[in-house]
Motif scaffolding. Sequence first.
Motif, PDB file in Angstrom:
ATOM      1  N   TRP A 193       0.831  -1.194   0.000  1.00 58.79           N
ATOM      2  CA  TRP A 193       0.000   0.000   0.000  1.00 58.79           C
ATOM      3  C   TRP A 193       0.877   1.260   0.000  1.00 58.79           C
ATOM      4  O   TRP A 193       0.599   2.208  -0.729  1.00 58.79           O
ATOM      5  CB  TRP A 193      -0.932   0.005   1.214  1.00 58.79           C
ATOM      6  CG  TRP A 193      -1.773   1.237   1.298  1.00 58.79           C
ATOM      7  CD1 TRP A 193      -2.936   1.467   0.655  1.00 58.79           C
ATOM      8  CD2 TRP A 193      -1.484   2.406   2.059  1.00 58.79           C
ATOM      9  NE1 TRP A 193      -3.403   2.717   0.961  1.00 58.79           N
ATOM     10  CE2 TRP A 193      -2.525   3.317   1.826  1.00 58.79           C
ATOM     11  CE3 TRP A 193      -0.449   2.773   2.915  1.00 58.79           C
ATOM     12  CZ2 TRP A 193      -2.567   4.574   2.418  1.00 58.79           C
ATOM     13  CZ3 TRP A 193      -0.489   4.029   3.503  1.00 58.79           C
ATOM     14  CH2 TRP A 193      -1.542   4.908   3.250  1.00 58.79           C
ATOM     15  N   GLY A 194       1.934   1.248   0.793  1.00 60.34           N
ATOM     16  CA  GLY A 194       2.846   2.396   0.834  1.00 60.34           C
ATOM     17  C   GLY A 194       3.522   2.642  -0.505  1.00 60.34           C
ATOM     18  O   GLY A 194       3.646   3.790  -0.953  1.00 60.34           O
ATOM     19  N   ILE A 195       3.948   1.585  -1.173  1.00 59.97           N
ATOM     20  CA  ILE A 195       4.567   1.726  -2.495  1.00 59.97           C
ATOM     21  C   ILE A 195       3.542   2.256  -3.496  1.00 59.97           C
ATOM     22  O   ILE A 195       3.850   3.104  -4.329  1.00 59.97           O
ATOM     23  CB  ILE A 195       5.164   0.375  -2.958  1.00 59.97           C
ATOM     24  CG1 ILE A 195       6.371   0.007  -2.079  1.00 59.97           C
ATOM     25  CG2 ILE A 195       5.568   0.430  -4.423  1.00 59.97           C
ATOM     26  CD1 ILE A 195       6.881  -1.399  -2.286  1.00 59.97           C
ATOM     27  N   GLN A 218       1.203   4.276  -2.979  1.00 64.53           N
ATOM     28  CA  GLN A 218       0.962   5.705  -2.769  1.00 64.53           C
ATOM     29  C   GLN A 218       1.937   6.566  -3.563  1.00 64.53           C
ATOM     30  O   GLN A 218       1.675   7.740  -3.816  1.00 64.53           O
ATOM     31  CB  GLN A 218       1.055   6.052  -1.282  1.00 64.53           C
ATOM     32  CG  GLN A 218       0.033   5.336  -0.420  1.00 64.53           C
ATOM     33  CD  GLN A 218      -1.374   5.435  -0.949  1.00 64.53           C
ATOM     34  OE1 GLN A 218      -1.928   6.511  -1.086  1.00 64.53           O
ATOM     35  NE2 GLN A 218      -1.962   4.293  -1.282  1.00 64.53           N
ATOM     36  N   LEU A 219       3.045   5.980  -4.001  1.00 67.72           N
ATOM     37  CA  LEU A 219       4.024   6.702  -4.808  1.00 67.72           C
ATOM     38  C   LEU A 219       3.667   6.669  -6.294  1.00 67.72           C
ATOM     39  O   LEU A 219       4.216   7.437  -7.080  1.00 67.72           O
ATOM     40  CB  LEU A 219       5.419   6.101  -4.598  1.00 67.72           C
ATOM     41  CG  LEU A 219       5.930   6.084  -3.168  1.00 67.72           C
ATOM     42  CD1 LEU A 219       7.244   5.337  -3.095  1.00 67.72           C
ATOM     43  CD2 LEU A 219       6.066   7.494  -2.619  1.00 67.72           C
ATOM     44  N   ALA A 220       2.761   5.772  -6.676  1.00 70.52           N
ATOM     45  CA  ALA A 220       2.370   5.620  -8.079  1.00 70.52           C
ATOM     46  C   ALA A 220       1.366   6.708  -8.467  1.00 70.52           C
ATOM     47  O   ALA A 220       0.718   7.307  -7.606  1.00 70.52           O
ATOM     48  CB  ALA A 220       1.752   4.235  -8.301  1.00 70.52           C
ATOM     49  N   LYS A 231      -2.222   7.265  -6.902  1.00 73.81           N
ATOM     50  CA  LYS A 231      -2.059   6.475  -5.676  1.00 73.81           C
ATOM     51  C   LYS A 231      -2.398   4.998  -5.849  1.00 73.81           C
ATOM     52  O   LYS A 231      -2.988   4.365  -4.998  1.00 73.81           O
ATOM     53  CB  LYS A 231      -2.865   7.091  -4.550  1.00 73.81           C
ATOM     54  CG  LYS A 231      -2.409   8.504  -4.255  1.00 73.81           C
ATOM     55  CD  LYS A 231      -2.971   9.013  -2.987  1.00 73.81           C
ATOM     56  CE  LYS A 231      -2.508  10.430  -2.827  1.00 73.81           C
ATOM     57  NZ  LYS A 231      -1.966  10.777  -1.612  1.00 73.81           N
TER      58      LYS A 231
END
Length: 185
Positions: A28-30, A32-34, A37
């Motif tokens: 999920w954290g990764i 958020q960088l896309a 989101k």
Amino acid sequence: MKTNLIPALRLTLVCVVLFMGLYPALIWGIAQLAPNKGKGEVVAHNGATYFTQIGQNFTTDRYFNSRPSAVNYNAAGSGGSNKGPSNPEYLATVAARVDTFRAHNPGMEKVPAELVTASGSGLDPDLSVEAVLVQIPRIARARSVSEESLRQLAAAHTEQPLLGLFGPEKVNVLALNLALDNLAQ
């Protein structure tokens, strides 16, 4: 029994924390960088909303046809038909698609396989450049535009392989058809 049960319970607890807590949080954290989101790219056009990474159903002569879907373009039920190439029902379905394609594209001898067979997910949004180019005469007739302008439009929407090495050239059918509508305006 106690010597086996306690370590098994500990391992189960570690796996639950790791695979149901930490790993999903990391992914999920990764995401958020896309872009967007990790929720996919959404496009609005004429009051409708589309996801660009999911195949759409385009079958009229005025648009580039999409790849057929085994799940009726339903992203919630992604999957193939699981019918093998020797299955009589599958062969009849493909033969009907070939006949329909040829009826809408007269004089077409070679039909690209991706225009008559569904992808593994049933939701493939892309076509090869060849599958796009064979449709140009039909669309040019239906829209009264030159084939050359459609070739230029297709070339402008052709995505190159990743890093120039991985995968074939491809064209997102939704993006191409939305650009086709804008070309007409």
